[in-house]
Design an enzyme around this catalytic site. Structure first.
Site, PDB file in Angstrom:
ATOM      1  CG  HIS A 238    -105.964  19.026  -2.844  1.00 23.03           C
ATOM      2  ND1 HIS A 238    -105.573  19.602  -4.035  1.00 23.03           N
ATOM      3  CD2 HIS A 238    -105.018  18.087  -2.551  1.00 23.03           C
ATOM      4  CE1 HIS A 238    -104.447  19.038  -4.454  1.00 23.03           C
ATOM      5  NE2 HIS A 238    -104.087  18.116  -3.571  1.00 23.03           N
ATOM      6  CG  ASP A 239    -110.476  17.644   0.575  1.00 20.85           C
ATOM      7  OD1 ASP A 239    -110.863  17.783  -0.600  1.00 20.85           O
ATOM      8  OD2 ASP A 239    -110.105  16.555   1.048  1.00 20.85           O
TER       9      ASP A 239
END
Length: 295
Positions: A238-239
């Site tokens: 995700h990040d």
């Protein structure tokens, strides 16, 4: 470019941080920490360890220890009690700053030329909401916000919502409804960005500590899914999409949707036009991540 990372490391935060700190053009000036994936003392210590591993003298400023008016809900089932899935990093070579996250953000935004500082938000948005409410003049000087969070057409991963927004819905509403120059990278995009066992081999072949550490961190994601069978993929990365978008926006499909944040942190139709990433060129993103960690 100058940027500040707001973070709660966190396995995927750690990968994003190691990538970002190795890109001089991103100009990472500081990190601010918040309780999210794990408690504030752990997220702060992890941010310090990651800065030391990257060889970056990046100051780390602790922020909010809890959401606005809610109890913290750490995600230890995915990230472990240490936040890093059991991947051991060396002790940090410096301490956290005495200046709080919000004071750091307000000061740096005020000192820098207007519209010259980006915020890379990898965590619940509590610190940014506190900045908007306590120092609105400083917040008005933000150039842009790139935030990982939300789910538009995809189902959530925390009830109806995505973790970062669901952990502090009140903060998410303050930030996403504030009319900032903001790009949101939701699960619709990040679930397309994963790694397989061959990619871990590729990272380890890069020959840098940052790349091999990221391989270990992704491997911890495989452990959490209980297998690393041939052809299997990790949990979404995700990040790392946040700093990757800052450097390679052409690899993301951006749409403007009229949305708002509801009481659960879910994104629902509303009056606020928000730019959201609805897709990625995953193979190219994996290549750019490996290059950035190994270059």
């Amino acid at each position: 470019m100058t940027a500040i990372i707001d973070t709660d490391p966190g396995i995927d935060d750690a990968i994003a941080i190691l990538y970002a700190l190795r890109q001089p053009d991103l100009g990472i000036a500081a990190m601010t920490t918040v309780a999210g994936n794990i408690g504030l003392s752990v997220t702060t210590a992890n941010a310090l360890r990651l800065a030391a591993l990257a060889g970056a003298p990046t100051p780390v400023h602790p922020g909010a220890a809890a959401p606005l008016g809610r109890e913290p809900r750490p995600e230890t089932g995915i990230h472990g009690n240490d936040g890093l899935g059991g991947v051991v990093l060396a002790d940090p070579d410096r301490s956290a700053e005495a200046e709080s996250a919000v004071d750091c953000l307000a000061r740096r935004l005020t000192e820098a030329p207007e519209n010259s500082v980006d915020l890379f938000c990898l965590a619940p948005l509590t610190n940014i909401a506190n900045l908007l409410t306590s120092a609105p003049a400083a917040a008005a000087r933000i150039r842009r916000v790139i935030a990982m969070g939300g789910a538009v057409e995809e189902p959530g991963n925390m009830g109806r919502a995505e973790f970062n927004l669901a952990h502090d819905p009140e903060a998410a509403a303050i930030v996403l409804h504030a009319g900032l120059d903001l790009t949101l990278i939701p699960l619709d995009a990040t679930r397309q960005f994963r790694a397989d066992a061959a990619y871990l081999d590729r990272l380890r072949a890069c020959g840098t500590l940052a790349a091999s550490t990221c391989a270990d961190l992704i491997d911890a994601y495989f452990v959490q899914t209980a297998h690393q069978a041939k052809g299997a993929e990790s949990r979404p990365l995700h990040d790392p999409c946040v700093p990757l978008f800052a450097r390679h926006p052409e690899l993301f499909r951006i749409e403007t949707r009229n949305l708002q944040v509801d009481h659960d942190g879910a994104l629902v139709p509303g009056p606020h036009p928000i730019r959201v990433a609805m897709g990625v060129e995953a193979d190219a993103l994996r290549a750019r991540l490996a290059e950035g960690l190994g270059g």
